[in-house]
Every structure is written in C-alpha cells, then in structure tokens.
Design a protein around this motif. Structure first.
Motif, PDB file in Angstrom:
ATOM      1  N   MET A 124       0.854  -1.201   0.000  1.00 37.59           N
ATOM      2  CA  MET A 124       0.000   0.000   0.000  1.00 37.59           C
ATOM      3  C   MET A 124       0.883   1.240   0.000  1.00 37.59           C
ATOM      4  O   MET A 124       1.738   1.390   0.872  1.00 37.59           O
ATOM      5  CB  MET A 124      -0.868  -0.007   1.249  1.00 37.59           C
ATOM      6  CG  MET A 124      -2.318   0.277   0.989  1.00 37.59           C
ATOM      7  SD  MET A 124      -3.165   0.363   2.563  1.00 37.59           S
ATOM      8  CE  MET A 124      -4.199   1.769   2.257  1.00 37.59           C
ATOM      9  N   CYS A 181       1.304   3.721   3.152  1.00 41.05           N
ATOM     10  CA  CYS A 181       1.399   3.085   4.469  1.00 41.05           C
ATOM     11  C   CYS A 181       2.851   3.125   4.960  1.00 41.05           C
ATOM     12  O   CYS A 181       3.761   2.646   4.278  1.00 41.05           O
ATOM     13  CB  CYS A 181       0.907   1.637   4.385  1.00 41.05           C
ATOM     14  SG  CYS A 181       1.242   0.684   5.877  1.00 41.05           S
ATOM     15  N   CYS A 224       4.464  -0.357   5.234  1.00 39.65           N
ATOM     16  CA  CYS A 224       4.778  -0.917   3.906  1.00 39.65           C
ATOM     17  C   CYS A 224       6.059  -0.290   3.367  1.00 39.65           C
ATOM     18  O   CYS A 224       6.874  -0.969   2.735  1.00 39.65           O
ATOM     19  CB  CYS A 224       3.626  -0.682   2.936  1.00 39.65           C
ATOM     20  SG  CYS A 224       2.257  -1.848   3.120  1.00 39.65           S
ATOM     21  N   HIS A 253       0.357  -6.182   3.401  1.00 38.70           N
ATOM     22  CA  HIS A 253      -0.436  -5.156   4.089  1.00 38.70           C
ATOM     23  C   HIS A 253      -1.760  -5.734   4.563  1.00 38.70           C
ATOM     24  O   HIS A 253      -2.606  -6.142   3.767  1.00 38.70           O
ATOM     25  CB  HIS A 253      -0.705  -3.951   3.181  1.00 38.70           C
ATOM     26  CG  HIS A 253      -1.496  -2.887   3.887  1.00 38.70           C
ATOM     27  ND1 HIS A 253      -0.903  -1.888   4.631  1.00 38.70           N
ATOM     28  CD2 HIS A 253      -2.828  -2.699   4.010  1.00 38.70           C
ATOM     29  CE1 HIS A 253      -1.842  -1.134   5.171  1.00 38.70           C
ATOM     30  NE2 HIS A 253      -3.027  -1.599   4.804  1.00 38.70           N
ATOM     31  N   HIS A 267      -1.311  -0.749   9.777  1.00 39.90           N
ATOM     32  CA  HIS A 267      -0.705  -1.949   9.183  1.00 39.90           C
ATOM     33  C   HIS A 267      -0.456  -2.836  10.403  1.00 39.90           C
ATOM     34  O   HIS A 267       0.312  -2.451  11.305  1.00 39.90           O
ATOM     35  CB  HIS A 267       0.592  -1.583   8.450  1.00 39.90           C
ATOM     36  CG  HIS A 267       1.305  -2.749   7.816  1.00 39.90           C
ATOM     37  ND1 HIS A 267       1.713  -2.734   6.491  1.00 39.90           N
ATOM     38  CD2 HIS A 267       1.714  -3.935   8.316  1.00 39.90           C
ATOM     39  CE1 HIS A 267       2.335  -3.874   6.204  1.00 39.90           C
ATOM     40  NE2 HIS A 267       2.357  -4.622   7.307  1.00 39.90           N
TER      41      HIS A 267
HETATM   42 ZN    ZN Z   1       1.041  -1.418   5.062  1.00 44.30          ZN
END
Ligand code: ZN
Ligand code: AMP
Length: 114
Positions: free
Chosen positions: A1, A4, A7, A46, A98
């Motif tokens: 993502m 994020c 991520c 994610h 997350h």
């Molecule tokens: Zn993430």
C-alpha cells in the motif's frame, strides 16, 4: 500500500532498525520505545488490523507469532518473558493501520494497561 508507513519500511524506502526478517514477516525496533526492548513485528503483506484478517490469512498469523518467538529469543527475553500487544482500531489505540505486534520486555509490565 503506497501511503502506508510500515509498507514503506518493508520496501526499505524508510530506514528502520530491522532485527528479524523472513519471507513473510519483518521485525524492527520501535522508534519511541516504551520498554528496554520494544520491537514491532509485522506481516510484509499489508493487513490493516487484526479484524481485517480473513480465512486466507490463517497461516500468516501463525508465522507472525513464530517470528515473535524468534525475536524474543534473539533479544534474550525467552526466559524472563515479555508482552505481545496488538492495538486494534480506534478504541484499541492503534495509530499505524498496518497490523503489528508490539513485543515489549526487559522490565516488569503492569496490568491492566492504560
Ligand atoms: Zn502497510
Ligand atoms: P500503534 O499505536 O499500536 O499503532 O503503534 C504504532 C507504533 O509505531 C508506535 O509505537 C510508534 O512509536 C511506532 N512507529 C511509528 N513510526 C515508526 C517508525 N518510523 N519506525 C519505528 N516505529 C515507528
């Protein structure tokens, strides 16, 4: 993502003190530690939070817990013990969406947590 934070840490676009990594999971020290050991253990995939897990993720949750035990051993906490926390959603106090386990140890934890 793309937007994020965790991520981006998985993709190594943001630096972190990585303490464990395998194909499915990543662990890195929390930037604002609340205990002598405070490491975050996350799936590389994610997943927003615990309640976002589906039947297809049953293996992943096991891999995540196994990664936690490896991190705890590496940090010397296997004997003394530690706390695993997954803040989930607004009332759970989650701020990064997350999924992550906080692995905390190196001191006596209080109960109940705030
Ligand atoms: Zn993430
Ligand atoms: P939570 O509030 O349960 O969602 O936990 C998010 C955690 O991520 C907090 O303990 C933060 O200190 C931690 N955190 C935020 N940004 C970073 C970062 N760049 N590297 C490591 N930990 C972070």
């Amino acid at each position: 993502m793309s937007d994020c934070l965790f991520c981006k840490i998985v993709e190594k676009k943001i630096p972190a003190k990585i303490v464990y990594e395998d194909d499915e999971t990543l662990a890195f020290d929390d930037i604002n530690p609340q205990a002598p050991v405070h490491t975050l253990v996350i799936p590389k995939k994610h997943v927003a939070a615990v309640q976002a897990y589906g039947p297809q993720d049953q293996l992943l949750i096991g891999q995540l817990l196994l990664a936690c035990t490896k991190v705890a051993k590496g940090k010397g906490l296997a004997e003394s013990g530690y706390r695993l926390v997954a803040n989930t959603g607004r009332d759970g106090g989650q701020t990064v969406f997350h999924l992550h386990f906080h692995l905390m140890g190196g001191r006596q934890m209080g109960w109940p947590p705030g």
